[in-house]
Scaffold this motif. Structure first.
Motif, PDB file in Angstrom:
ATOM      1  N   GLY A 163      13.934  56.358  59.858  1.00 41.77           N
ATOM      2  CA  GLY A 163      12.504  56.155  60.001  1.00 41.77           C
ATOM      3  C   GLY A 163      11.874  55.253  58.963  1.00 41.77           C
ATOM      4  O   GLY A 163      10.652  55.262  58.795  1.00 41.77           O
ATOM      5  N   VAL A 164      12.670  54.471  58.252  1.00 43.00           N
ATOM      6  CA  VAL A 164      12.130  53.583  57.214  1.00 43.00           C
ATOM      7  C   VAL A 164      11.386  52.430  57.885  1.00 43.00           C
ATOM      8  O   VAL A 164      11.923  51.793  58.800  1.00 43.00           O
ATOM      9  CB  VAL A 164      13.269  53.046  56.325  1.00 43.00           C
ATOM     10  N   PRO A 165      10.160  52.118  57.449  1.00 45.31           N
ATOM     11  CA  PRO A 165       9.426  50.997  58.055  1.00 45.31           C
ATOM     12  C   PRO A 165      10.061  49.656  57.717  1.00 45.31           C
ATOM     13  O   PRO A 165      10.674  49.488  56.656  1.00 45.31           O
ATOM     14  CB  PRO A 165       8.024  51.124  57.442  1.00 45.31           C
ATOM     15  N   TYR A 166       9.906  48.696  58.622  1.00 38.33           N
ATOM     16  CA  TYR A 166      10.510  47.382  58.419  1.00 38.33           C
ATOM     17  C   TYR A 166       9.940  46.673  57.198  1.00 38.33           C
ATOM     18  O   TYR A 166      10.620  45.842  56.574  1.00 38.33           O
ATOM     19  CB  TYR A 166      10.312  46.522  59.666  1.00 38.33           C
ATOM     20  N   SER A 167       8.722  46.981  56.829  1.00 42.10           N
ATOM     21  CA  SER A 167       8.112  46.337  55.671  1.00 42.10           C
ATOM     22  C   SER A 167       8.801  46.693  54.367  1.00 42.10           C
ATOM     23  O   SER A 167       8.656  45.989  53.369  1.00 42.10           O
ATOM     24  CB  SER A 167       6.630  46.720  55.579  1.00 42.10           C
ATOM     25  N   ALA A 168       9.549  47.805  54.357  1.00 45.50           N
ATOM     26  CA  ALA A 168      10.229  48.246  53.143  1.00 45.50           C
ATOM     27  C   ALA A 168      11.665  47.739  53.047  1.00 45.50           C
ATOM     28  O   ALA A 168      12.333  47.958  52.019  1.00 45.50           O
ATOM     29  CB  ALA A 168      10.229  49.779  53.072  1.00 45.50           C
ATOM     30  N   MET A 169      12.158  47.070  54.090  1.00 41.50           N
ATOM     31  CA  MET A 169      13.571  46.705  54.129  1.00 41.50           C
ATOM     32  C   MET A 169      13.971  45.741  53.019  1.00 41.50           C
ATOM     33  O   MET A 169      15.042  45.872  52.419  1.00 41.50           O
ATOM     34  CB  MET A 169      13.917  46.098  55.490  1.00 41.50           C
ATOM     35  N   THR A 170      13.123  44.769  52.739  1.00 35.71           N
ATOM     36  CA  THR A 170      13.489  43.766  51.725  1.00 35.71           C
ATOM     37  C   THR A 170      13.710  44.415  50.366  1.00 35.71           C
ATOM     38  O   THR A 170      14.703  44.132  49.674  1.00 35.71           O
ATOM     39  CB  THR A 170      12.389  42.696  51.621  1.00 35.71           C
ATOM     40  N   PHE A 178      16.915  55.263  39.712  1.00 33.83           N
ATOM     41  CA  PHE A 178      16.030  54.108  39.889  1.00 33.83           C
ATOM     42  C   PHE A 178      16.159  53.511  41.292  1.00 33.83           C
ATOM     43  O   PHE A 178      15.180  52.978  41.831  1.00 33.83           O
ATOM     44  CB  PHE A 178      16.319  53.060  38.825  1.00 33.83           C
ATOM     45  N   GLY A 179      17.350  53.592  41.887  1.00 36.73           N
ATOM     46  CA  GLY A 179      17.494  53.110  43.255  1.00 36.73           C
ATOM     47  C   GLY A 179      16.696  53.945  44.236  1.00 36.73           C
ATOM     48  O   GLY A 179      16.007  53.414  45.120  1.00 36.73           O
ATOM     49  N   ALA A 180      16.772  55.265  44.085  1.00 39.24           N
ATOM     50  CA  ALA A 180      15.988  56.148  44.959  1.00 39.24           C
ATOM     51  C   ALA A 180      14.493  55.959  44.721  1.00 39.24           C
ATOM     52  O   ALA A 180      13.693  56.007  45.666  1.00 39.24           O
ATOM     53  CB  ALA A 180      16.396  57.595  44.724  1.00 39.24           C
ATOM     54  N   ARG A 181      14.109  55.742  43.454  1.00 40.68           N
ATOM     55  CA  ARG A 181      12.688  55.538  43.159  1.00 40.68           C
ATOM     56  C   ARG A 181      12.175  54.252  43.791  1.00 40.68           C
ATOM     57  O   ARG A 181      11.071  54.229  44.372  1.00 40.68           O
ATOM     58  CB  ARG A 181      12.481  55.493  41.642  1.00 40.68           C
ATOM     59  N   ALA A 182      12.948  53.181  43.694  1.00 39.44           N
ATOM     60  CA  ALA A 182      12.540  51.916  44.326  1.00 39.44           C
ATOM     61  C   ALA A 182      12.412  52.077  45.835  1.00 39.44           C
ATOM     62  O   ALA A 182      11.471  51.551  46.458  1.00 39.44           O
ATOM     63  CB  ALA A 182      13.539  50.818  43.986  1.00 39.44           C
ATOM     64  N   THR A 183      13.345  52.815  46.438  1.00 41.03           N
ATOM     65  CA  THR A 183      13.296  53.043  47.878  1.00 41.03           C
ATOM     66  C   THR A 183      12.078  53.861  48.264  1.00 41.03           C
ATOM     67  O   THR A 183      11.396  53.573  49.252  1.00 41.03           O
ATOM     68  CB  THR A 183      14.585  53.747  48.330  1.00 41.03           C
ATOM     69  N   THR A 184      11.775  54.891  47.487  1.00 45.13           N
ATOM     70  CA  THR A 184      10.606  55.729  47.773  1.00 45.13           C
ATOM     71  C   THR A 184       9.316  54.933  47.702  1.00 45.13           C
ATOM     72  O   THR A 184       8.449  55.036  48.577  1.00 45.13           O
ATOM     73  CB  THR A 184      10.556  56.903  46.774  1.00 45.13           C
ATOM     74  N   LEU A 185       9.183  54.127  46.656  1.00 40.36           N
ATOM     75  CA  LEU A 185       7.967  53.321  46.503  1.00 40.36           C
ATOM     76  C   LEU A 185       7.827  52.314  47.636  1.00 40.36           C
ATOM     77  O   LEU A 185       6.717  52.082  48.142  1.00 40.36           O
ATOM     78  CB  LEU A 185       7.985  52.599  45.156  1.00 40.36           C
ATOM     79  N   ALA A 186       8.937  51.712  48.047  1.00 39.71           N
ATOM     80  CA  ALA A 186       8.882  50.741  49.142  1.00 39.71           C
ATOM     81  C   ALA A 186       8.461  51.413  50.450  1.00 39.71           C
ATOM     82  O   ALA A 186       7.671  50.854  51.218  1.00 39.71           O
ATOM     83  CB  ALA A 186      10.239  50.057  49.302  1.00 39.71           C
ATOM     84  N   ILE A 187       8.984  52.604  50.708  1.00 42.21           N
ATOM     85  CA  ILE A 187       8.622  53.326  51.931  1.00 42.21           C
ATOM     86  C   ILE A 187       7.150  53.714  51.913  1.00 42.21           C
ATOM     87  O   ILE A 187       6.457  53.675  52.947  1.00 42.21           O
ATOM     88  CB  ILE A 187       9.525  54.565  52.092  1.00 42.21           C
ATOM     89  N   GLN A 188       6.624  54.066  50.755  1.00 41.10           N
ATOM     90  CA  GLN A 188       5.219  54.464  50.631  1.00 41.10           C
ATOM     91  C   GLN A 188       4.266  53.290  50.601  1.00 41.10           C
ATOM     92  O   GLN A 188       3.049  53.469  50.548  1.00 41.10           O
ATOM     93  CB  GLN A 188       5.040  55.305  49.371  1.00 41.10           C
ATOM     94  N   GLY A 189       4.782  52.074  50.624  1.00 34.61           N
ATOM     95  CA  GLY A 189       3.943  50.899  50.615  1.00 34.61           C
ATOM     96  C   GLY A 189       3.473  50.474  49.246  1.00 34.61           C
ATOM     97  O   GLY A 189       2.594  49.602  49.128  1.00 34.61           O
TER      98      GLY A 189
END
Length: 229
Positions: free
Chosen positions: A129-136, A184-195
């Protein structure tokens, strides 16, 4: 460019080409970490309630735990065959920088395990369910994270080289060192998913990758020499 540098680059390129050819002949070993990552990450949507917000909440943990465990699967094969047939000893005595040659082998390991994982991550992230805007941002984090994991894991593989069954000890050595990458990888992913901006976490991941690339060649050469004794 001086002659010694040319000789080293030629030796490293030949070593990488050799390892890639051997990996293609044993494609099952190379595909196992990728298959494990895909299976682990795609099982979460099947096992949980298909609620989009819930899947997005667990996506960082699923992606990064899967990436970390996948990177461990192929580490015990990194130097084992070359140690058994004497190729590592020949590399240590060939007159070329031993640390550089081992780094070339580690680069092949990342090309075969880390890079395919990064390329397939958009598919598994979409299933979570990750949004496409967070993929990069997620791909950038996985690129840096898998590179750091390969460098850290190679040192652990060198230290456990002389052990017949080194899997459990290798995991115990590598996992504590890989915790910052996981965090830090999980944190970056979380922030990207949250916009939100994942820049700070990505910078820290990049710093870890640069530090690992700077220190691991010498630690790798020392650990492999210890394993060969």
């Amino acid at each position: 460019m001086s002659t010694p540098q040319v000789r080293f680059l030629a030796a490293a390129a030949s070593l990488m080409a050799r390892d890639l050819r051997l990996a293609m002949r044993r494609s099952g070993d190379s595909l196992l970490p990728l298959a494990f990552f895909v299976v682990v990450t795609t099982l979460f949507p099947l096992a949980l309630d298909p609620d989009l917000s819930l899947l997005r909440d667990i996506a960082p943990a699923a992606l990064w735990v899967g990436a970390l465990l996948s990177s461990l699967l192929a580490l015990d094969l990194l130097f084992r065959d070359d140690a058994q047939d004497g190729a590592l000893e020949q590399m240590a005595l060939c007159g070329q920088p031993f640390a550089g040659l081992l780094l070339a082998k580690t680069a092949v390991h990342w090309l075969l395990t880390g890079l395919p994982l990064v390329l397939v991550a958009p598919l598994t992230a979409t299933a979570l369910g990750v949004p496409y805007s967070a993929m990069t941002a997620i791909l950038a984090a996985l690129l840096l994270g898998t590179l750091a994991l390969s460098l850290i894991g190679a040192v652990g593989a060198g230290l456990t080289l002389s052990l017949r069954r080194n899997g459990p000890l290798l995991a115990l050595l590598v996992l504590p060192l890989a915790v910052p990458v996981l965090i830090f990888g999980a944190r970056a992913t979380t922030l990207a998913i949250q916009g939100e901006s994942p820049s700070a976490a990505l910078y820290l991941l990049g710093a870890i990758a640069v530090l690992a690339a700077s220190l691991s060649p010498w630690a790798l050469a020392a650990s492999v020499r210890i394993g060969l004794e």
